[in-house]
Design a protein around this motif. Structure first.
Motif, short mmCIF file in Angstrom:
data_model
loop_
_atom_site.label_atom_id
_atom_site.label_comp_id
_atom_site.label_asym_id
_atom_site.label_seq_id
_atom_site.Cartn_x
_atom_site.Cartn_y
_atom_site.Cartn_z
N ARG A 51 7.85 -48.56 -9.89
CA ARG A 51 8.78 -47.87 -11.11
C ARG A 51 9.55 -45.99 -10.38
O ARG A 51 10.37 -46.44 -10.57
CB ARG A 51 8.06 -47.39 -12.51
N ILE A 52 8.63 -45.56 -9.53
CA ILE A 52 9.45 -44.09 -9.60
C ILE A 52 10.41 -44.35 -8.77
O ILE A 52 11.57 -43.44 -8.54
CB ILE A 52 8.67 -42.67 -9.24
N PRO A 53 10.05 -44.89 -7.45
CA PRO A 53 11.30 -45.06 -6.61
C PRO A 53 12.37 -45.58 -7.08
O PRO A 53 13.60 -44.91 -6.59
CB PRO A 53 11.08 -46.33 -5.57
N PHE A 54 12.60 -46.34 -8.36
CA PHE A 54 13.85 -47.07 -8.36
C PHE A 54 14.45 -45.98 -9.62
O PHE A 54 15.65 -45.89 -9.13
CB PHE A 54 13.43 -48.48 -9.59
N SER A 55 13.59 -45.15 -10.00
CA SER A 55 14.10 -44.72 -10.77
C SER A 55 15.37 -43.19 -10.38
O SER A 55 15.95 -42.87 -10.45
CB SER A 55 13.62 -43.72 -12.05
N THR A 56 14.02 -43.15 -8.90
CA THR A 56 14.25 -41.37 -8.44
C THR A 56 16.49 -41.66 -7.67
O THR A 56 16.80 -41.73 -7.47
CB THR A 56 13.56 -40.99 -7.49
N PHE A 57 16.07 -43.27 -7.13
CA PHE A 57 17.02 -43.81 -6.51
C PHE A 57 18.91 -43.56 -7.09
O PHE A 57 19.56 -43.46 -7.58
CB PHE A 57 17.26 -44.78 -6.17
N LEU A 58 18.45 -44.13 -8.75
CA LEU A 58 18.76 -44.29 -10.02
C LEU A 58 19.70 -43.27 -10.41
O LEU A 58 20.49 -42.93 -10.61
CB LEU A 58 18.29 -44.74 -10.70
N ILE A 59 18.36 -42.06 -10.34
CA ILE A 59 19.13 -40.64 -11.36
C ILE A 59 20.17 -40.03 -9.73
O ILE A 59 20.50 -38.87 -9.92
CB ILE A 59 17.58 -40.16 -11.79
N MET A 60 19.07 -40.11 -8.62
CA MET A 60 20.02 -39.10 -8.07
C MET A 60 21.22 -39.18 -7.51
O MET A 60 22.42 -39.11 -6.89
CB MET A 60 19.42 -39.40 -6.26
#
Length: 178
Positions: A51-60
Motif C-alpha cells: 500500500r505504501i508505494p501506491f499512496s506515495t505515487f498518488l500523493i507525489m
C-alpha cells in the motif's frame, strides 16, 4: 540523450503493475524464515509493503500539480519551511491524504489472499477469511453470510462518511484547469 539506468521515478509505475499474487510464494518463505508466519505483524508488514508505494505515487503526483508560485510567494512573505508545510501544504493535502487513506483502508480491510495464506490460527483470521469459511462445500447459510458481510462493511462506511468531504475534494482536485 540516452540514459543507462532508470530512476526511482521511472521504476515506480512498474512496481505498481506487479500483482500481489505474483509474490505469495516468496513472501510465504520470507515470513517463515523471519518467524513472521502466523503473526499479525507479518500480515501488517506485507499489506504495508503493497500500500505504501501506491499512496506515495498518488500523493507525489498531487504535489507535482501544486504551483511553485504558491511556495515562492510564501517565502517572499517571510514564511519559514516549517510554516509553509503546516499552514499551506498540509491544508492543501487533506483531500489527497483522505483519498489515499480511504482507498488503502478499503483494500486492507477486504484483503483475503495474504490473510488466508499467512495466518493459520483461527483466532488471528481476518473478517474476509471468516466470511469465506462460512461457505460450506454443499450448503451455505446465505442469511448468516449476508448479515456478516453487512456487519463487516460498517467500519468502511463509517470511515467513508467521516472522510467523505475530503474524499470528494480529492476526486475533483485538478479536474478543472484555469
Amino acid at each position: 540523450t540516452t540514459r543507462d539506468t532508470l530512476s526511482l521515478h521511472d521504476a515506480l509505475p512498474i512496481w505498481l503493475m506487479l500483482a500481489p499474487q505474483s509474490s505469495v510464494i516468496s513472501l510465504y518463505r520470507m515470513a517463515r524464515e523471519m518467524h513472521l508466519y502466523d503473526t499479525l505483524t507479518g500480515l501488517i508488514l506485507i499489506n504495508a509493503a503493497f500500500r505504501i508505494p501506491f499512496s506515495t505515487f498518488l500523493i507525489m503526483t498531487f504535489y507535482k500539480g501544486i504551483s511553485k508560485s504558491l511556495y515562492e510567494s510564501a517565502i517572499i512573505d517571510g514564511a519559514k519551511t516549517r510554516q509553509i508545510f503546516w499552514k499551506i501544504m498540509m491544508p492543501l493535502s487533506k483531500p489527497i491524504i483522505a483519498s489515499s487513506a480511504i482507498v488503502c483502508v478499503r483494500a486492507i480491510w477486504n484483503e483475503l489472499m495474504f490473510a488466508n495464506v499467512m495466518l493459520t490460527s483461527s483466532a488471528k483470521k481476518t473478517i474476509p477469511v471468516g466470511l469465506v469459511n462460512m461457505q460450506g462445500m454443499t450448503t451455505t447459510n446465505w442469511t448468516v453470510l449476508m448479515a456478516g458481510m453487512v456487519i463487516a462493511s460498517v467500519p468502511l462506511i463509517v470511515i467513508f462518511l467521516v472522510l467523505q468531504k475530503q474524499f470528494i475534494r480529492g476526486l475533483t482536485a485538478g479536474s478543472v484547469k484555469g
